[in-house]
Design a protein around this motif. Structure first.
Motif, mmCIF file in Angstrom:
data_model
loop_
_atom_site.group_PDB
_atom_site.id
_atom_site.type_symbol
_atom_site.label_atom_id
_atom_site.label_comp_id
_atom_site.label_asym_id
_atom_site.label_seq_id
_atom_site.Cartn_x
_atom_site.Cartn_y
_atom_site.Cartn_z
ATOM 1 N N ARG A 325 0.814 -1.217 0.000
ATOM 2 C CA ARG A 325 0.000 0.000 0.000
ATOM 3 C C ARG A 325 0.846 1.265 0.000
ATOM 4 N N LEU A 326 1.986 1.217 0.674
ATOM 5 C CA LEU A 326 2.884 2.364 0.656
ATOM 6 C C LEU A 326 3.366 2.655 -0.760
ATOM 7 N N MET A 327 3.771 1.627 -1.488
ATOM 8 C CA MET A 327 4.221 1.830 -2.867
ATOM 9 C C MET A 327 3.082 2.338 -3.738
ATOM 10 N N ARG A 328 1.902 1.790 -3.544
ATOM 11 C CA ARG A 328 0.725 2.261 -4.297
ATOM 12 C C ARG A 328 0.484 3.750 -4.035
ATOM 13 N N ARG A 329 0.536 4.134 -2.764
ATOM 14 C CA ARG A 329 0.221 5.518 -2.431
ATOM 15 C C ARG A 329 1.298 6.483 -2.953
ATOM 16 N N MET A 330 2.540 6.034 -2.952
ATOM 17 C CA MET A 330 3.599 6.864 -3.533
ATOM 18 C C MET A 330 3.261 7.222 -4.980
ATOM 19 N N LEU A 331 2.888 6.204 -5.742
ATOM 20 C CA LEU A 331 2.588 6.413 -7.166
ATOM 21 C C LEU A 331 1.347 7.280 -7.344
ATOM 22 N N ARG A 332 0.317 7.028 -6.539
ATOM 23 C CA ARG A 332 -0.920 7.803 -6.663
ATOM 24 C C ARG A 332 -0.720 9.251 -6.224
ATOM 25 N N ASP A 333 -0.006 9.456 -5.121
ATOM 26 C CA ASP A 333 0.239 10.818 -4.638
ATOM 27 C C ASP A 333 1.007 11.640 -5.665
ATOM 28 N N ILE A 438 -1.388 3.696 -10.808
ATOM 29 C CA ILE A 438 -0.418 3.984 -11.881
ATOM 30 C C ILE A 438 -0.998 4.890 -12.949
ATOM 31 N N GLY A 439 -2.309 5.194 -12.848
ATOM 32 C CA GLY A 439 -2.941 6.098 -13.801
ATOM 33 C C GLY A 439 -3.650 5.361 -14.935
ATOM 34 N N GLY A 440 -4.582 6.047 -15.576
ATOM 35 C CA GLY A 440 -5.287 5.482 -16.731
ATOM 36 C C GLY A 440 -6.537 4.707 -16.390
ATOM 37 N N LEU A 441 -7.108 4.918 -15.174
ATOM 38 C CA LEU A 441 -8.292 4.184 -14.764
ATOM 39 C C LEU A 441 -9.513 4.611 -15.562
ATOM 40 N N LYS A 442 -10.276 3.632 -16.024
ATOM 41 C CA LYS A 442 -11.504 3.908 -16.757
ATOM 42 C C LYS A 442 -12.460 2.749 -16.518
ATOM 43 N N ILE A 443 -13.602 3.067 -15.919
ATOM 44 C CA ILE A 443 -14.597 2.039 -15.594
ATOM 45 C C ILE A 443 -15.883 2.313 -16.366
#
Length: 444
Positions: A325-333, A438-443
């Motif tokens: 989760r830390l790595m995920r949040r780094m990328l999202r932040d 990581i970006g590019g989300l589309k639902i």
């Protein structure tokens, strides 16, 4: 100006004295019992400093325990008994943690979703994804596309199961909550469930709890002076609960609006009223925090999400969910808040402190637990983050104020060293929970 220049930490290190840390400690304790008076916290801190200065001779530095003793005494003598009690209890909890080699092990084991973990582990073994070595072998054999497909299918199976659960209760459910710690994938999961059930004619209305933050100046700060958004006390829980009751009773409410640019909440901004059949949808860290939905019983369904990855490293230890989760949040932040990776790392200690007290203990009250962990995500994160972790290990190894950042950076650096990288993330589906980071989300 304070005469005291330095403080002796518990590990013997001498660090600069900071008035703001005393102010923040008192204010955090006050906020926990409903107080919001920052000026009073500052006055009390000045009284603490005055007492310390009278006790310390020239070139004599107080230690952390001395300071905390004076804070307790000052709070009690000033008539702030409730605040003093919370401060004392928090201090005792921290002491117990330090005294135990493995703190709170028995208590926290009760929060672990064992049944879900065993199911996840069984899946990982069947797909040759239960160890770093096996994951690397599949990546190196060019099977990353298959690994992604298999991982995504397991996550979608959870989404389908949750959707069935809610559909079966559609006549009674009026409130759906998706909760979980930071960067567990709540937003994507919430949207997927709403999209799937929307096709069946079920109508969801989102209640955005971000609009219920108190004004920034009323937020407590952590020991480094950062504002604390990682606590339920940062939200106006009483107002949220009041609005939920009114909405479920068929009444209209005027929702506030929180301006993150100015740090101000504007009350009574947006009218909201449920139509027949509408279901309130809440995506929040603190969705399972009991005071939030106090008095609301049968009409709600509660979901909890966590990346429950069952992957052993080369030493036979499971990869920690908090590290994922830390790595995920780094990328999202970095994408959504323009934060650099390092800022997220150095703030993570406060994220963890809050979630172990205010999020994880309530996971057992969920009606369903969703696993958002994807074995392949580590292969994607290595090219993006590895160099940074290598740098932080060196930067913080001798910094007594950043031991938490150093320990986390070291652990993740050692893990990523063993991961076979896959720099191309184009194979990740656009509606994947990983796209949230990581970006590019589309639902839809």
């Amino acid at each position: 100006m304070a005469k005291i220049k330095y403080v002796i930490k518990r590990n013997g290190a001498t660090v600069a004295f900071s008035r703001s840390r005393i102010v923040n400690a008192i204010f955090r304790a006050a906020v926990s019992v409903g107080g919001r008076d920052k000026k009073t916290a500052e006055k009390l801190a000045d009284q603490v400093i005055e007492t310390l200065e009278s006790q310390c001779h020239s070139k004599q530095y107080p230690n952390v325990e001395n300071i905390q003793d004076v804070v307790e005494k000052t709070l009690i003598e000033a008539g702030h008994a409730k605040v003093a009690k919370h401060y004392i209890l928090y201090r005792e909890e921290r002491t117990r943690r330090r005294q135990k080699e493995n703190p709170l092990t028995e208590q926290r084991s009760a929060y672990i979703p064992w049944a879900k973990m065993w199911k996840t582990l069984d899946w990982a073994v069947d797909h040759e994804l239960n160890t770093v070595q096996k994951l690397n072998q599949r990546v190196e054999k060019g099977e990353i596309k298959e690994v992604i497909a298999e991982s995504e299918a397991a996550y979608e199976e959870d989404i389908a199961s949750v959707s069935v659960l809610i559909e079966e209760r559609k006549e009674e459910v009026r409130l759906a909550i998706v909760a979980g710690p930071s960067s567990s994938g709540k937003t994507t999961t919430t949207n997927k469930i709403a999209h799937r059930l929307g096709k069946l004619g079920m109508q969801f209305v989102e209640l955005n709890l971000d609009n219920y933050y108190f004004d920034l100046e009323m937020h407590p700060k952590d020991e480094f002076g950062d504002y604390d958004f990682e606590s339920p006390q940062a939200l106006d829980i009483d107002l949220i609960n009041q609005h939920l009751h009114k909405l479920l009773a068929g009444d209209q409410v005027l929702m506030p609006f929180y301006d993150f640019k100015t740090g101000k909440r504007h009350p009574n901004q947006t009218p909201m009223k449920l139509k027949k059949g509408d279901i309130i949808l809440i995506d929040s860290l603190y969705g399972l925090y009991p005071p939030l939905t106090d008095g609301i019983t049968d009409s709600k369904v509660r979901l909890y999400i966590e990346p429950l990855l069952q992957l052993k490293d080369e030493h036979g230890k499971y990869v920690r969910w908090t590290d994922i989760r830390l790595m995920r949040r780094m990328l999202r932040d970095a994408i959504h808040r323009a934060y650099d990776y390092e800022k997220t790392l150095t703030h993570w200690h406060y994220v963890r402190s809050s979630e172990t007290r205010n999020i994880i203990p309530y996971s057992g009250s969920a009606d369903f637990i969703i696993n958002s962990g994807m074995p392949y995500e580590l292969a994607l994160y290595k090219p993006k983050l590895f160099d940074g972790f290598a740098e932080w290990v060196e930067k913080y190894k001798d910094d007594p104020l950043r031991q938490d950042a150093y320990e986390r950076a070291t652990r993740i650096f050692n893990l990523l060293q063993t991961i076979s990288p896959h720099p191309d993330d184009s194979l990740v589906p656009q509606d994947s929970v990983i796209r949230e980071f990581i970006g590019g989300l589309k639902i839809g």
